[in-house]
Design an enzyme around this catalytic site. Structure first.
Site, mmCIF file in Angstrom:
data_model
loop_
_atom_site.group_PDB
_atom_site.id
_atom_site.type_symbol
_atom_site.label_atom_id
_atom_site.label_comp_id
_atom_site.label_asym_id
_atom_site.label_seq_id
_atom_site.Cartn_x
_atom_site.Cartn_y
_atom_site.Cartn_z
ATOM 1 N N GLY A 1 0.788 -0.945 0.190
ATOM 2 C CA GLY A 1 0.091 0.006 0.407
ATOM 3 C C GLY A 1 0.903 1.169 -0.055
ATOM 4 O O GLY A 1 0.293 2.252 -1.321
ATOM 5 N N THR A 2 2.265 1.464 0.784
ATOM 6 C CA THR A 2 2.600 2.320 1.684
ATOM 7 C C THR A 2 3.492 2.526 -0.493
ATOM 8 O O THR A 2 3.302 3.687 -1.068
ATOM 9 C CB THR A 2 4.161 2.263 1.652
ATOM 10 O OG1 THR A 2 3.346 2.122 3.451
ATOM 11 C CG2 THR A 2 4.718 4.033 2.103
ATOM 12 N N ASN B 1 -7.790 4.001 9.836
ATOM 13 C CA ASN B 1 -6.748 2.987 10.526
ATOM 14 C C ASN B 1 -7.184 2.339 11.755
ATOM 15 O O ASN B 1 -7.261 1.558 12.110
ATOM 16 C CB ASN B 1 -5.553 2.454 9.619
ATOM 17 C CG ASN B 1 -4.720 3.768 9.593
ATOM 18 O OD1 ASN B 1 -5.107 4.996 8.977
ATOM 19 N ND2 ASN B 1 -3.721 3.875 9.981
ATOM 20 N N GLN C 1 -7.387 0.329 4.007
ATOM 21 C CA GLN C 1 -8.073 -0.444 5.335
ATOM 22 C C GLN C 1 -10.200 -0.769 4.942
ATOM 23 O O GLN C 1 -10.589 -1.280 5.314
ATOM 24 C CB GLN C 1 -8.332 0.540 6.069
ATOM 25 C CG GLN C 1 -7.510 0.390 7.048
ATOM 26 C CD GLN C 1 -6.976 -0.488 7.798
ATOM 27 O OE1 GLN C 1 -7.423 -1.422 8.068
ATOM 28 N NE2 GLN C 1 -5.780 -0.665 7.937
ATOM 29 N N SER D 1 -4.110 -2.644 -0.368
ATOM 30 C CA SER D 1 -2.426 -3.841 0.165
ATOM 31 C C SER D 1 -2.973 -4.873 0.130
ATOM 32 O O SER D 1 -3.679 -5.458 1.339
ATOM 33 C CB SER D 1 -1.970 -3.129 1.634
ATOM 34 O OG SER D 1 -1.321 -3.633 2.106
ATOM 35 N N HIS E 1 -2.035 -7.532 2.539
ATOM 36 C CA HIS E 1 -2.464 -8.373 3.840
ATOM 37 C C HIS E 1 -3.538 -7.574 4.794
ATOM 38 O O HIS E 1 -3.296 -8.394 5.952
ATOM 39 C CB HIS E 1 -1.009 -8.147 4.486
ATOM 40 C CG HIS E 1 -0.072 -6.838 4.811
ATOM 41 N ND1 HIS E 1 -0.297 -6.381 6.432
ATOM 42 C CD2 HIS E 1 0.082 -5.303 4.279
ATOM 43 C CE1 HIS E 1 0.142 -5.304 6.625
ATOM 44 N NE2 HIS E 1 0.021 -4.770 4.969
ATOM 45 N N THR F 1 10.897 -7.226 -11.556
ATOM 46 C CA THR F 1 10.138 -8.404 -12.107
ATOM 47 C C THR F 1 8.767 -8.578 -10.628
ATOM 48 O O THR F 1 8.993 -8.996 -9.799
ATOM 49 C CB THR F 1 11.043 -9.598 -11.514
ATOM 50 O OG1 THR F 1 11.970 -9.221 -12.176
ATOM 51 C CG2 THR F 1 10.179 -11.403 -11.890
ATOM 52 N N CYS G 1 2.595 0.969 12.399
ATOM 53 C CA CYS G 1 3.780 2.001 12.980
ATOM 54 C C CYS G 1 4.050 2.740 13.696
ATOM 55 O O CYS G 1 5.411 3.333 13.856
ATOM 56 C CB CYS G 1 3.882 2.501 11.147
ATOM 57 S SG CYS G 1 2.720 2.651 10.574
#
Ligand code: PLP
Length: 383
Positions: free
Chosen positions: A69-70, A150, A178, A198, A200, A236, A323
């Site tokens: 996502g970042t 989030n 989110q 994202s 995960h 890749t 974070c």
């Protein structure tokens, strides 16, 4: 077995996704190669692109795979800046660091769109500011507004904000990290120019994400090299991760009703905590919210101390975003909501996920209320 209630930080990989990734890990093939192994890998990637486009009501060809996502948000913001169309950025007060810090680092002036007390972007402020917008000095208006927060789960008025921004021919970057796989997400219907997701956060693997960029939105090269992703992101492709993310989002979207049902468990936890401590503030309570996210401000009991107490009792939660937890600073949302210091220092986040059961929530309730019963006399003594 400790109970995990920090699903907004990252959630468990879905079993079918883990199986698919394991299978792909045994296959050779670079999707850029012309031979049959390469083409088989390419098929995996393009299938995921279709799954993601469909899940987000976007065109598959507008999906650019990234390393999370970042990176997707960096690509969006840096593309807008490189295009030269932006001279000033509008960033909502509730944005994740992936946007907020990137905007600050851009060197352009950044203006914060304040949040209302309910924890959503203040559209009255935005409307008024855009009326005063001066295209000559300020370039096109560029707004970064996330779809769901989030820390407290508030769903932001993205479609309304898009209307205001589009009326000034501006650009809109939507952080849907989110929200994808948790609530319906409609890239086209929302009027976004860019949208980040994202893997995960919805049962895919970590370190893989995507940026959806509308066909007329500028995308510039920020990673140079082999020219993968039509030159928009070299390197890749992470075939196993991308295929896993595609399947995860497809499954998450197919089970949105199960995710919505988590609201009952969310409310059960809130009611139990509030009856043990009526002074607890439920952040964003009056706004539409994600069904899984509980943001609380507990006066006088530091968020990090609550996290440790819960950890000792076998329940993993967080003090705000992953974070920023662990750092002795007020939560970002505390600042955005203009909470006073005792509340701001006492912010915690309990986030449920697709594997969460009622037993997990009951364990969290007894861990929190038990710890509170022990700490309460000490807090009163020092108050
Ligand atoms: N945006 C939001 C709202 C998030 O919650 C996160 C992760 O916590 C990110 C962006 C960053 O995503 P990633 O972890 O994939 O870099």
């Amino acid at each position: 077995m400790p109970v995990y209630l920090d699903h907004n930080a990252t959630t468990r990989v879905r079993p079918d996704v883990a199986a698919l990734i394991a299978e792909i890990m045994t296959e050779e093939g670079n999707p850029s190669s012309v031979h049959s192994h390469g083409q088989a890998a390419r098929k995996r990637v393009e299938n995921a692109r279709r799954q993601i486009g469909k899940a987000l009501s976007a065109r598959a060809e507008d999906v650019i795979f990234t390393g999370g996502g970042t990176e997707a948000l960096n690509l969006a913001l840096n593309s807008v800046i490189t295009s030269g169309r932006a001279k000033r950025l509008l960033v909502s007060a509730v944005e994740h660091e992936a946007i907020a810090v990137t905007a600050e680092a851009s060197g352009l002036p950044v203006e914060t769109v304040p949040a209302t007390e309910a924890g959503v972007a203040d559209l009255a402020w935005l409307g008024e500011r855009l009326q005063r917008w001066n295209d000559v000095d300020e370039g096109v208006p560029v707004l970064a507004l996330m779809l769901a927060n989030n820390e407290i789960g508030t769903i932001q008025p993205v479609a309304e904000a898009a209307g205001l921004v589009k009326a000034r021919n501006g650009l809109l970057i939507v952080d849907a990290v989110q929200s994808a796989g948790k609530i319906p997400v409609d890239f086209a219907g929302l009027g976004a120019d860019y949208m980040a997701i994202s893997g995960h956060k919805f049962g895919g693997p970590q370190g893989v994400g995507a940026l959806v960029a509308a066909c007329d939105a500028p995308v510039s090269r920020h990673s140079h090299g082999g020219g993968q992703e039509k030159g928009r992101r070299s390197g890749t492709l992470n075939v196993a991760g991308i295929a896993g993310m595609g399947l995860a989002l497809e499954q998450a979207v197919a089970s949105l009703a199960d995710f919505a049902a988590l609201a009952a468990l969310r409310d059960k936890a809130i009611d139990a905590i509030r009856s043990a401590h009526p002074g607890v503030v439920v952040l964003g309570e009056t706004a539409p919210r994600l069904p899984n996210t509980i943001g609380l401000a507990v006066p006088g009991w530091r968020g990090e101390t609550q996290v440790l107490a819960m950890d000792l009792a076998g329940v993993s939660i967080s003090a705000g975003a992953a974070c920023s937890s662990g750092k002795a600073k007020a939560s970002k949302i505390g600042t955005a909501l203009r909470l006073d210091e005792t509340l701001s220092e006492g912010v915690i986040r309990i986030s449920l996920g697709w594997p969460t059961t009622e037993d997990d929530v009951d364990a969290a309730i007894s861990a929190w209320t038990g710890a509170w019963a022990r700490i309460q006399p000490k807090i009163k003594e020092t108050a």
